[in-house]
Write a protein that holds these residues in place. Structure first.
Motif, PDB file in Angstrom:
ATOM      1  N   ALA A  40       0.830  -1.205   0.000  1.00 50.43           N
ATOM      2  CA  ALA A  40       0.000   0.000   0.000  1.00 50.43           C
ATOM      3  C   ALA A  40       0.857   1.246   0.000  1.00 50.43           C
ATOM      4  CB  ALA A  40      -0.918   0.008   1.217  1.00 50.43           C
ATOM      5  N   ASP A  41       0.307   2.298  -0.588  1.00 52.08           N
ATOM      6  CA  ASP A  41       1.011   3.571  -0.663  1.00 52.08           C
ATOM      7  C   ASP A  41       0.455   4.523   0.365  1.00 52.08           C
ATOM      8  OD1 ASP A  41       1.261   6.490  -2.148  1.00 52.08           O
ATOM      9  OD2 ASP A  41       2.952   5.154  -2.510  1.00 52.08           O
ATOM     10  N   ALA A  42       1.242   5.504   0.772  1.00 51.94           N
ATOM     11  CA  ALA A  42       0.803   6.452   1.798  1.00 51.94           C
ATOM     12  C   ALA A  42      -0.147   7.498   1.249  1.00 51.94           C
ATOM     13  CB  ALA A  42       2.019   7.146   2.410  1.00 51.94           C
ATOM     14  N   ASN A  43      -0.312   7.561  -0.052  1.00 49.88           N
ATOM     15  CA  ASN A  43      -1.206   8.537  -0.657  1.00 49.88           C
ATOM     16  C   ASN A  43      -2.529   7.892  -1.014  1.00 49.88           C
ATOM     17  OD1 ASN A  43       0.681  10.704  -0.692  1.00 49.88           O
ATOM     18  ND2 ASN A  43       1.722   9.675  -2.385  1.00 49.88           N
ATOM     19  N   PRO A  44      -3.639   8.647  -0.964  1.00 51.90           N
ATOM     20  CA  PRO A  44      -4.919   8.078  -1.330  1.00 51.90           C
ATOM     21  C   PRO A  44      -4.925   7.664  -2.790  1.00 51.90           C
ATOM     22  CG  PRO A  44      -5.086  10.462  -1.161  1.00 51.90           C
ATOM     23  CD  PRO A  44      -3.729  10.077  -0.622  1.00 51.90           C
ATOM     24  N   PRO A 119     -16.418  -4.296   5.071  1.00 45.25           N
ATOM     25  CA  PRO A 119     -14.966  -4.271   5.299  1.00 45.25           C
ATOM     26  C   PRO A 119     -14.286  -2.997   4.825  1.00 45.25           C
ATOM     27  CG  PRO A 119     -15.551  -5.807   3.548  1.00 45.25           C
ATOM     28  CD  PRO A 119     -16.828  -5.388   4.192  1.00 45.25           C
ATOM     29  N   ALA A 120     -14.962  -2.208   3.991  1.00 45.80           N
ATOM     30  CA  ALA A 120     -14.375  -0.946   3.528  1.00 45.80           C
ATOM     31  C   ALA A 120     -14.526   0.172   4.548  1.00 45.80           C
ATOM     32  CB  ALA A 120     -15.020  -0.521   2.211  1.00 45.80           C
ATOM     33  N   PHE A 121     -15.336  -0.033   5.577  1.00 46.19           N
ATOM     34  CA  PHE A 121     -15.591   0.986   6.592  1.00 46.19           C
ATOM     35  C   PHE A 121     -14.456   0.988   7.607  1.00 46.19           C
ATOM     36  CE2 PHE A 121     -18.123   2.070  10.597  1.00 46.19           C
ATOM     37  CZ  PHE A 121     -18.054   3.428  10.378  1.00 46.19           C
ATOM     38  N   ARG A 151      -6.862   0.900   3.991  1.00 46.73           N
ATOM     39  CA  ARG A 151      -8.030   1.545   3.397  1.00 46.73           C
ATOM     40  C   ARG A 151      -7.921   3.072   3.404  1.00 46.73           C
ATOM     41  NH1 ARG A 151      -9.002  -3.221   5.431  1.00 46.73           N
ATOM     42  NH2 ARG A 151     -10.575  -4.573   4.477  1.00 46.73           N
ATOM     43  N   GLU A 152      -7.312   3.615   4.455  1.00 45.67           N
ATOM     44  CA  GLU A 152      -7.158   5.068   4.561  1.00 45.67           C
ATOM     45  C   GLU A 152      -5.806   5.375   5.207  1.00 45.67           C
ATOM     46  OE1 GLU A 152      -6.723   8.194   3.976  1.00 45.67           O
ATOM     47  OE2 GLU A 152      -8.875   8.172   3.508  1.00 45.67           O
ATOM     48  N   HIS A 155      -5.323   8.043   8.022  1.00 48.20           N
ATOM     49  CA  HIS A 155      -6.094   7.939   9.264  1.00 48.20           C
ATOM     50  C   HIS A 155      -5.188   8.254  10.455  1.00 48.20           C
ATOM     51  CE1 HIS A 155      -8.747   6.530  12.376  1.00 48.20           C
ATOM     52  NE2 HIS A 155      -9.670   6.160  11.501  1.00 48.20           N
ATOM     53  N   PHE A 156      -5.222   9.500  10.898  1.00 45.39           N
ATOM     54  CA  PHE A 156      -4.276   9.940  11.930  1.00 45.39           C
ATOM     55  C   PHE A 156      -4.520   9.249  13.272  1.00 45.39           C
ATOM     56  CE2 PHE A 156      -7.496  13.216  11.061  1.00 45.39           C
ATOM     57  CZ  PHE A 156      -8.201  13.263  12.257  1.00 45.39           C
ATOM     58  N   GLY A 157      -5.766   8.864  13.556  1.00 48.82           N
ATOM     59  CA  GLY A 157      -6.032   8.145  14.798  1.00 48.82           C
ATOM     60  C   GLY A 157      -5.341   6.796  14.829  1.00 48.82           C
ATOM     61  N   ALA A 158      -5.396   6.079  13.708  1.00 47.05           N
ATOM     62  CA  ALA A 158      -4.730   4.785  13.631  1.00 47.05           C
ATOM     63  C   ALA A 158      -3.215   4.944  13.686  1.00 47.05           C
ATOM     64  CB  ALA A 158      -5.150   4.060  12.353  1.00 47.05           C
ATOM     65  N   LEU A 159      -2.703   5.981  13.030  1.00 42.81           N
ATOM     66  CA  LEU A 159      -1.258   6.229  13.069  1.00 42.81           C
ATOM     67  C   LEU A 159      -0.783   6.532  14.484  1.00 42.81           C
ATOM     68  CD1 LEU A 159      -0.971   8.376   9.822  1.00 42.81           C
ATOM     69  CD2 LEU A 159       0.133   6.151  10.208  1.00 42.81           C
TER      70      LEU A 159
END
Length: 208
Positions: A40-44, A119-121, A151-152, A155-159
């Motif tokens: 996965a890439d860090a960009n959307p 699963p996309a949520f 998926r995102e 997502h700063f919360g996950a980071l």
């Protein structure tokens, strides 16, 4: 990754870090998303460019006033918390109520259903990551964080969650990379700035 000159995507950090907690535990099959997460890439993705949340993330990245940035971050969280499905939103509500009542098994069941139904949520995975963490299972928490970031990636919360778990495990170099990535998404967060500064000083001190 813009601020680190890294070749390894941030999701690979989550997958790598989750392996720290595998030692001494029964063998489990890896999350099915791990191979994709490594790539996965860090960009959307280009497919997300029309999503209104991209405008909010762009604004958050440009904003340097901490209070204004906090307001934008709140709007992003509100957007991410709405699945667009009445069923999924209800399951999320039930999970929150169960967590509040310390009924973790019931909350976990609701969140398992959320990740299966949609699963996309990302917030289904994110809340389950938090629940796994509070239940003491950091490896499962990191696996869910990897699903969120697949998926995102913004997502700063996950980071932040990933950085915190890595710091607890004394994986300071990986934690530093996670905080750097966080601040590339949400640069005006003073708490994250302070965490990065303290961690950088700790790493520098350990190398002298």
């Amino acid at each position: 990754m813009r601020h680190l000159l890294l070749s390894t995507p941030i999701l690979a950090l989550a997958v790598l870090a989750s392996s720290v907690y595998a030692q001494g535990q029964p063998a489990e099959p890896p999350p099915t998303a791990v191979p994709q997460a490594l790539a996965a890439d860090a960009n959307p993705s280009a497919s997300s460019t029309a999503n209104p949340i991209d405008t909010l993330f762009d604004a958050l990245k440009r904003e340097r006033n901490p209070e204004k940035a906090k307001g934008i971050a709140g709007q992003i969280i509100a957007e991410m918390n709405d699945s667009g499905s009445a069923t999924v939103n209800l399951l999320m509500q039930w999970s929150a109520e169960s967590i509040k009542e310390k009924k973790n098994a019931a909350a976990l069941d609701f969140l398992d259903r959320v990740t299966l139904l949609d699963p996309a949520f990302t917030e289904g995975w994110n809340r389950r990551a938090t629940l796994h963490y509070t239940m003491g299972d950091r490896r499962k928490s990191m696996a869910d964080i990897a699903e969120v970031l697949k998926r995102e990636p913004r997502h700063f919360g996950a980071l932040a969650g990933m950085a915190g778990i890595l710091m607890e495990a004394d994986e300071d170099d990986l934690a530093l990379k996670a905080w750097e990535r966080y601040l590339s998404v949400y640069p005006a967060d003073r708490d994250a700035q302070e965490a990065l500064s303290k961690l950088s000083e700790k790493i520098a001190g350990n190398r002298t």
